[in-house]
Write a protein that holds these residues in place. Structure first.
Motif, PDB file in Angstrom:
ATOM      1  N   VAL A  61       5.789  -3.445  -8.077  1.00 25.95           N
ATOM      2  CA  VAL A  61       6.028  -2.090  -7.973  1.00 25.95           C
ATOM      3  C   VAL A  61       6.847  -1.861  -6.618  1.00 25.95           C
ATOM      4  N   ALA A  62       8.451  -2.094  -6.636  1.00 25.91           N
ATOM      5  CA  ALA A  62       9.064  -2.046  -5.408  1.00 25.91           C
ATOM      6  C   ALA A  62       9.183  -0.463  -4.948  1.00 25.91           C
ATOM      7  N   PRO A  63       9.424  -0.476  -3.498  1.00 22.29           N
ATOM      8  CA  PRO A  63       9.739   0.714  -3.012  1.00 22.29           C
ATOM      9  C   PRO A  63      10.774   1.721  -3.464  1.00 22.29           C
ATOM     10  N   LEU A  64      10.897   2.909  -3.549  1.00 20.73           N
ATOM     11  CA  LEU A  64      11.986   3.616  -4.155  1.00 20.73           C
ATOM     12  C   LEU A  64      13.189   3.352  -3.728  1.00 20.73           C
ATOM     13  N   ASP A  65      14.459   3.252  -4.617  1.00 18.30           N
ATOM     14  CA  ASP A  65      15.701   3.267  -4.004  1.00 18.30           C
ATOM     15  C   ASP A  65      15.949   4.411  -3.139  1.00 18.30           C
ATOM     16  N   PRO A  66      17.247   4.244  -2.399  1.00 24.38           N
ATOM     17  CA  PRO A  66      17.545   5.529  -1.471  1.00 24.38           C
ATOM     18  C   PRO A  66      17.609   6.799  -2.113  1.00 24.38           C
ATOM     19  N   VAL A  67      18.270   6.968  -3.508  1.00 26.68           N
ATOM     20  CA  VAL A  67      18.503   8.086  -3.937  1.00 26.68           C
ATOM     21  C   VAL A  67      17.111   8.666  -4.806  1.00 26.68           C
ATOM     22  N   ALA A  68      16.388   7.737  -5.186  1.00 27.73           N
ATOM     23  CA  ALA A  68      15.125   8.253  -5.797  1.00 27.73           C
ATOM     24  C   ALA A  68      14.140   8.716  -4.715  1.00 27.73           C
ATOM     25  N   ALA A  69      13.893   7.879  -3.493  1.00 28.82           N
ATOM     26  CA  ALA A  69      13.355   8.374  -2.359  1.00 28.82           C
ATOM     27  C   ALA A  69      13.538   9.718  -1.815  1.00 28.82           C
ATOM     28  N   ALA A  70      14.920  10.029  -1.663  1.00 29.16           N
ATOM     29  CA  ALA A  70      15.538  11.239  -1.453  1.00 29.16           C
ATOM     30  C   ALA A  70      14.972  12.176  -2.183  1.00 29.16           C
TER      31      ALA A  70
ATOM     32  N   GLY B 121       0.654  -1.331   0.066  1.00 29.96           N
ATOM     33  CA  GLY B 121      -0.095   0.259   0.000  1.00 29.96           C
ATOM     34  C   GLY B 121       0.918   1.287  -0.017  1.00 29.96           C
ATOM     35  N   GLY B 122       0.512   2.280  -0.852  1.00 31.18           N
ATOM     36  CA  GLY B 122       1.175   3.582  -0.892  1.00 31.18           C
ATOM     37  C   GLY B 122       2.483   3.664  -1.599  1.00 31.18           C
ATOM     38  N   VAL B 123       2.920   2.456  -2.337  1.00 33.35           N
ATOM     39  CA  VAL B 123       3.883   2.109  -2.987  1.00 33.35           C
ATOM     40  C   VAL B 123       4.105   3.197  -4.404  1.00 33.35           C
ATOM     41  N   GLY B 124       2.782   3.210  -4.871  1.00 32.21           N
ATOM     42  CA  GLY B 124       2.737   4.300  -5.947  1.00 32.21           C
ATOM     43  C   GLY B 124       2.305   3.485  -7.353  1.00 32.21           C
ATOM     44  N   LYS B 125       1.364   2.493  -6.981  1.00 27.97           N
ATOM     45  CA  LYS B 125       0.899   1.482  -8.218  1.00 27.97           C
ATOM     46  C   LYS B 125       0.050   2.524  -9.191  1.00 27.97           C
ATOM     47  N   SER B 126      -0.806   3.226  -8.445  1.00 26.34           N
ATOM     48  CA  SER B 126      -1.665   3.846  -9.242  1.00 26.34           C
ATOM     49  C   SER B 126      -1.192   5.109 -10.123  1.00 26.34           C
ATOM     50  N   ARG B 127      -0.207   5.792  -9.274  1.00 25.11           N
ATOM     51  CA  ARG B 127       0.515   6.881 -10.147  1.00 25.11           C
ATOM     52  C   ARG B 127       0.974   6.265 -11.530  1.00 25.11           C
ATOM     53  N   LEU B 128       1.957   5.135 -11.230  1.00 26.89           N
ATOM     54  CA  LEU B 128       2.616   4.538 -12.120  1.00 26.89           C
ATOM     55  C   LEU B 128       1.823   3.969 -13.481  1.00 26.89           C
ATOM     56  N   ALA B 129       0.511   3.540 -13.062  1.00 24.16           N
ATOM     57  CA  ALA B 129      -0.511   2.944 -14.023  1.00 24.16           C
ATOM     58  C   ALA B 129      -0.904   4.126 -14.916  1.00 24.16           C
ATOM     59  N   LEU B 130      -1.273   5.199 -14.084  1.00 19.52           N
ATOM     60  CA  LEU B 130      -1.937   6.366 -14.805  1.00 19.52           C
ATOM     61  C   LEU B 130      -0.767   6.944 -15.739  1.00 19.52           C
TER      62      LEU B 130
ATOM     63  N   ILE C 205       8.619   4.162   0.688  1.00 19.44           N
ATOM     64  CA  ILE C 205       7.168   4.222   0.064  1.00 19.44           C
ATOM     65  C   ILE C 205       6.621   5.580  -0.267  1.00 19.44           C
ATOM     66  N   PRO C 206       6.467   5.790  -1.277  1.00 25.01           N
ATOM     67  CA  PRO C 206       6.061   7.326  -1.918  1.00 25.01           C
ATOM     68  C   PRO C 206       4.821   7.815  -0.992  1.00 25.01           C
ATOM     69  N   LEU C 207       3.777   7.168  -0.678  1.00 23.54           N
ATOM     70  CA  LEU C 207       2.883   7.770   0.307  1.00 23.54           C
ATOM     71  C   LEU C 207       3.422   8.095   1.453  1.00 23.54           C
TER      72      LEU C 207
END
Length: 692
Positions: free
Chosen positions: A401-410, A293-302, A441-443
């Motif tokens: 859809v995996a959690p963001l890596d540390p660089v992308a998360a930052a 939950g909150g990993v960004g599936k909907s945003r990526l799908a859109l 987790i993006p959310l």
């Protein structure tokens, strides 16, 4: 540059949100947008911004705020400062707003007669709404009247949309939606009339009549009025079961092309995942994006759907299923396409259409059956589904859809917390901590970023032990289960069976992930280890004597339950080990304490790792030694956690046995992390308490 006012105030330039600093500057922008294209006198702007206590030189102060606004717009898009015009006796803005687009779309209605086409126009208009108009400034004097007018227009459009959908035979899908709308607007007669018709057509005549009775009493008690003649006539028609009230039998029309929602923020860190989706062959007609939950599936799908829309001339349609119950799935999909449910497959069979079925996890079975039916009806339909578990349909392509890596998360956290501003070097370490502890987790990162303005980055990082309370001030728009971190995990929890919940909450005591064997003995009940030392049987018996708990599980069932939790994206399996994301672990520990079995499971946890250590000690010499050293190496975090757990439980005998059995390991491997078992609570487990 676009301005969004149908929800919280947003400024978008080149697809990115623009930061407008300072609340008074944002309030100035809101006041100008509420009078879009009309001059707002300076005196009214001053009254709105400062109320009864204006600054010493109010006109100069207002000019300063206008200058700040122009500068913020111009930095985001060169030349945008010219949108704010000085014209006696004040200022005006001539802007492209979602409110203007909403009205422009509604203006097309008088020339449209076909019910399906009207439904498509109304759906397009309502898609502009993200929440209450001018949500963060709705009570401002300059904004209130416009906000009220827009809300009335929205409600009228919602009523008309429901009326048209009834004409298309979508009554069953509308019952739940209209019930909620009638409850929110208890004196709005048209919502009640629509609900009465939907209930009647669904075979629920008694409930339809009860809606009328309750409304009539409420209006007499609160307003001293009778219901409108039209509503009384509808009531009489229902009593007489007149044929005109029956569901229409017109054939389902073709779906009208639909506009996908415009993104309000940039998609961060998903370049590879997006490229992978776009590179899939046309034969991949059902793609399911899974993940926690909150990993960004909907945003990526859109985003993928937006890129693929040109290849689907018959439309790309988003179907939000989070509010749909299992019997309503087909109706919900038909409603999104402006079709009748009984003709859905036939209407899509020969068309090149893209469907995005969002938030399918609570209705997996009916969605799977519908997807299979629709895909078999014709070769050119494509479906992108988002779910916390696969649909299990033949030909399905699953992409996690995996959690963001540390660089992308930052990058994401910084972009949301400090839009347009580089990260101060002194905050870099705190940002790294936040991104790691929130699992990328993006959310969670976006909710945390919203807190930065009020408490700063470093204070935020220091308070993440209380993450669910800290991140409870969620989004105002979007599905309810995507507005706070706890709501996102609650949604997954509520979909689990009771045995799955038992395993998930008991897994939370595992500090460093665990093997299947560890899960079986800590989530079910301690058992002697295969080929364990003689004392192993005694330890298992002692743990069992402490109780089996109210939710006793057979150890043989744990592997299957774990597999289901992995499928539901709540447990991560990697390298033969199972682990929880930190936020899921914190949630599971809360549930463990609520269940009343915290101390019991903590004892099982300490018992198992004591058994493991004593078994390793028995094989400290001979050919098996290296295998056991490797096993203890992998369980370092859990061995430390087990020592703390034994001490927290006050079981010094168990703590001494664990510590004593590891002496050879620490000596032979040169480990330095071998303190004696603590005599009082310490470490991460201490914060959880024992015996509460």
């Amino acid at each position: 540059m676009r301005f969004a006012v149908l929800g919280p105030l947003e400024v978008i330039a080149d697809g990115h949100a623009v930061a407008v600093p300072e609340r008074k500057v944002r309030a100035l922008l809101a006041g100008l947008l509420a009078h879009n294209g009309r001059v707002v006198p300076a005196v009214r702007l001053i009254e709105s911004l400062w109320g009864p206590e204006p600054p010493g030189n109010p006109l100069a102060a207002l000019r300063a705020k206008v200058s700040q606004l122009r500068r913020a717009l111009d930095e985001a898009e060169p030349g945008a400062r010219l949108l704010v015009v000085t014209r006696a006796p004040g200022y005006l803005i001539e802007a492209d707003t979602d409110a203007r687009r909403f009205q422009t779309t509604l203006d097309r209605l008088p020339s449209v007669d076909d019910p399906a086409a009207r439904a498509a126009v109304l759906a397009e208009a309502l898609e502009w709404w993200r929440g209450p108009a001018f949500a963060d400034f709705a009570d401002a004097p300059l904004v209130r009247r416009t906000a009220d007018r827009l809300e009335e227009q929205r409600l009228a459009a919602v009523e008309e949309y429901a009326d048209v959908r009834l004409a298309l035979g979508q009554d069953a899908a509308l019952v739940g939606e209209l019930t909620e709308l009638a409850a929110q607007h208890p004196l709005r007669e048209r919502f009640h009339a629509l609900l009465m018709r939907a209930l009647y057509r669904s075979g629920r005549q008694a409930e339809s009549l009860e809606v009328y009775r309750a409304l009539r009493e409420r209006m007499r008690d609160e307003l001293g009025l009778d219901t409108a003649p039209e509503l009384a006539a509808l009531h009489q028609a229902i009593l007489e079961q007149r044929p005109a009230l029956r569901r229409p039998a017109a054939p389902a029309p073709a779906p009208a092309p639909s506009r996908l929602p415009e993104p309000l923020t940039e998609l961060v860190g998903r370049e590879k995942a997006l490229a992978d989706l776009l590179a899939l062959p046309a034969s991949a007609r059902l793609v399911t994006l899974t993940g926690s939950g909150g990993v960004g599936k909907s945003r990526l799908a859109l985003e993928a759907a937006r890129r693929l829309a040109d290849a689907h001339p018959d439309g790309a349609h988003l179907v939000e299923l989070s509010a749909s119950a299992a019997p309503e799935v087909t109706e919900a999909v038909a409603a999104a396409l402006g079709l009748r449910a009984d003709g859905l497959a036939a209407a899509l069979g020969a068309r090149r259409t893209l469907l995005i079925l969002d938030n399918c996890e609570h209705v997996v079975e009916p969605v799977a059956k519908l997807a299979d039916l629709l895909l078999r009806a014709g070769p050119d339909l494509r479906i992108i589904a988002t779910s916390r578990e696969p649909l299990g349909v033949a030909g399905e392509v699953v992409r996690e859809v995996a959690p963001l890596d540390p660089v992308a998360a930052a990058r994401l956290f910084t972009a949301r917390a400090l839009p347009g501003t580089p990260l101060p070097p002194e905050d870099a370490e705190a940002v790294e901590v936040i991104c790691r502890r929130l699992d990328g987790i993006p959310l969670a990162l976006e909710l945390a970023a919203a807190r930065v303005r009020s408490m700063g980055v470093r204070a935020l990082a220091d308070r993440l032990d209380d993450r669910f309370r800290l991140l409870s001030a969620g989004r105002r728009a979007g599905p309810a289960h995507q507005r706070t971190l706890k709501a996102a995990i609650d949604w997954s929890w509520d979909l689990l069976s009771e045995p799955e919940r038992v395993v998930l909450r008991r897994l939370a005591v595992q500090v460093g992930g665990c093997t299947l064997e560890a899960a079986e003995r800590v989530c079910a009940v301690p058992m002697p280890l295969p080929d364990g030392p003689p004392g192993d049987v005694e330890l298992a018996a002692q743990a069992q004597a402490a109780g089996l708990g109210p939710d006793h599980l057979d150890p043989a069932t744990v592997a299957d339950l774990l597999a289901r939790l992995v499928d539901r994206s709540l447990v991560v399996r990697s390298g033969g080990r199972y682990r929880l994301l930190e936020s899921v672990s914190a949630y599971g520990m809360e549930r463990l304490r609520e269940s009343g079995e915290h101390d019991l499971v903590l004892r099982w946890y300490a018992t198992y790792y004591t058994q493991l250590a004593e078994c390793a000690e028995a094989y400290r010499t001979g050919p098996a030694r290296h295998r056991w050293v490797g096993r203890l190496d992998a369980e370092g975090a859990n061995l430390r956690g087990a020592r703390e757990a034994a001490a927290l439980l006050g079981d010094t005998r168990l703590a001494d046995r664990l510590t004593g059995s590891l002496g050879w390991y620490w000596t032979q491997t040169g480990r330095t992390d071998a303190p004696p078992a603590p005599s009082r609570p310490s470490g991460a487990l201490a914060t959880l308490g024992v015996g509460e």
